[in-house]
Write an enzyme that holds these catalytic residues in place. Structure first.
Site, PDB file in Angstrom:
ATOM      1  N   MET A 192       9.790  32.130  -0.933  1.00 48.51           N
ATOM      2  CA  MET A 192      10.474  31.478  -0.102  1.00 48.51           C
ATOM      3  C   MET A 192       9.722  31.457   1.344  1.00 48.51           C
ATOM      4  O   MET A 192       9.461  30.434   1.762  1.00 48.51           O
ATOM      5  CB  MET A 192      11.966  31.941  -0.076  1.00 48.51           C
ATOM      6  CG  MET A 192      12.733  31.652  -0.891  1.00 48.51           C
ATOM      7  SD  MET A 192      12.914  29.926  -1.359  1.00 48.51           S
ATOM      8  CE  MET A 192      13.548  29.190   0.171  1.00 48.51           C
ATOM      9  N   LYS A 193       9.598  32.571   1.635  1.00 49.98           N
ATOM     10  CA  LYS A 193       8.669  32.808   2.901  1.00 49.98           C
ATOM     11  C   LYS A 193       7.338  31.968   2.695  1.00 49.98           C
ATOM     12  O   LYS A 193       7.101  31.230   3.927  1.00 49.98           O
ATOM     13  CB  LYS A 193       8.424  34.268   3.140  1.00 49.98           C
ATOM     14  CG  LYS A 193       9.562  35.029   3.505  1.00 49.98           C
ATOM     15  CD  LYS A 193       9.322  36.531   3.852  1.00 49.98           C
ATOM     16  CE  LYS A 193      10.630  37.411   4.033  1.00 49.98           C
ATOM     17  NZ  LYS A 193      10.305  38.728   4.173  1.00 49.98           N
ATOM     18  N   ASN A 249      14.794  36.337   2.000  1.00 49.24           N
ATOM     19  CA  ASN A 249      14.001  37.332   1.944  1.00 49.24           C
ATOM     20  C   ASN A 249      12.963  37.430   0.848  1.00 49.24           C
ATOM     21  O   ASN A 249      12.372  38.311   0.637  1.00 49.24           O
ATOM     22  CB  ASN A 249      14.963  38.678   1.911  1.00 49.24           C
ATOM     23  CG  ASN A 249      15.817  38.992   3.296  1.00 49.24           C
ATOM     24  OD1 ASN A 249      15.388  38.520   4.106  1.00 49.24           O
ATOM     25  ND2 ASN A 249      16.824  39.878   2.959  1.00 49.24           N
ATOM     26  N   CYS A 250      12.962  36.385   0.027  1.00 48.36           N
ATOM     27  CA  CYS A 250      12.293  36.224  -1.059  1.00 48.36           C
ATOM     28  C   CYS A 250      10.726  36.023  -0.368  1.00 48.36           C
ATOM     29  O   CYS A 250      10.590  34.976   0.349  1.00 48.36           O
ATOM     30  CB  CYS A 250      12.591  35.195  -2.151  1.00 48.36           C
ATOM     31  SG  CYS A 250      11.392  34.515  -3.325  1.00 48.36           S
ATOM     32  N   ASP A 251       9.587  36.644  -0.986  1.00 48.09           N
ATOM     33  CA  ASP A 251       8.388  36.369  -0.573  1.00 48.09           C
ATOM     34  C   ASP A 251       7.931  34.909  -0.833  1.00 48.09           C
ATOM     35  O   ASP A 251       7.234  34.292  -0.033  1.00 48.09           O
ATOM     36  CB  ASP A 251       7.291  37.303  -1.170  1.00 48.09           C
ATOM     37  CG  ASP A 251       7.388  38.674  -0.458  1.00 48.09           C
ATOM     38  OD1 ASP A 251       8.100  38.836   0.452  1.00 48.09           O
ATOM     39  OD2 ASP A 251       6.980  39.681  -1.107  1.00 48.09           O
TER      40      ASP A 251
END
Length: 116
Positions: A13-14, A9-11
């Site tokens: 990471m996305k 859910n880390c931005d």
């Protein structure tokens, strides 16, 4: 196979996952919030990238640590904290086929790494 370590859910990471997918780069994702990080991998990352690079001092998990622990952080205590609370590790950690360890996401660095 390229390994990508982090939490889903880390931005950041996305962004990294999206970039890899858009550039046709296959990778295996390791959710260290669910699966943890084994000490051997963490030691390797620390050797290659440095413990200070890996330890995310800007995130919520760092702020939740008690002040005495934050004030006295060193390599050994940082390793202990990162094993205990993997989400305190800066994200993502990308490990290439040749063993290079890249911490964080930068489109420029990924282009250089994958010569795109």
């Amino acid at each position: 196979m390229i390994q990508l370590y982090g939490i889903p859910n880390c931005d950041t990471m996305k962004k990294a996952r999206k970039w890899l997918t858009e550039h046709g780069i296959e990778y295996q994702f390791h959710d260290y919030k669910k699966e943890g990080v084994d000490e051997n991998h963490l030691r390797e990352w620390m050797d290659k990238a440095g413990w200070e690079t890996l330890l995310n001092r800007r995130g919520m998990m760092w702020r939740k640590l008690d002040q005495a622990r934050r004030d006295n952080i060193d390599e050994a205590s940082a390793r202990e904290v990162m094993l205990e609370i993997p989400s305190i590790i800066k994200r993502p950690v990308l490990v290439t086929d040749n063993g290079h360890v890249e911490v964080g996401f930068s489109e420029k660095r990924y282009k250089e790494l994958f010569q795109q």
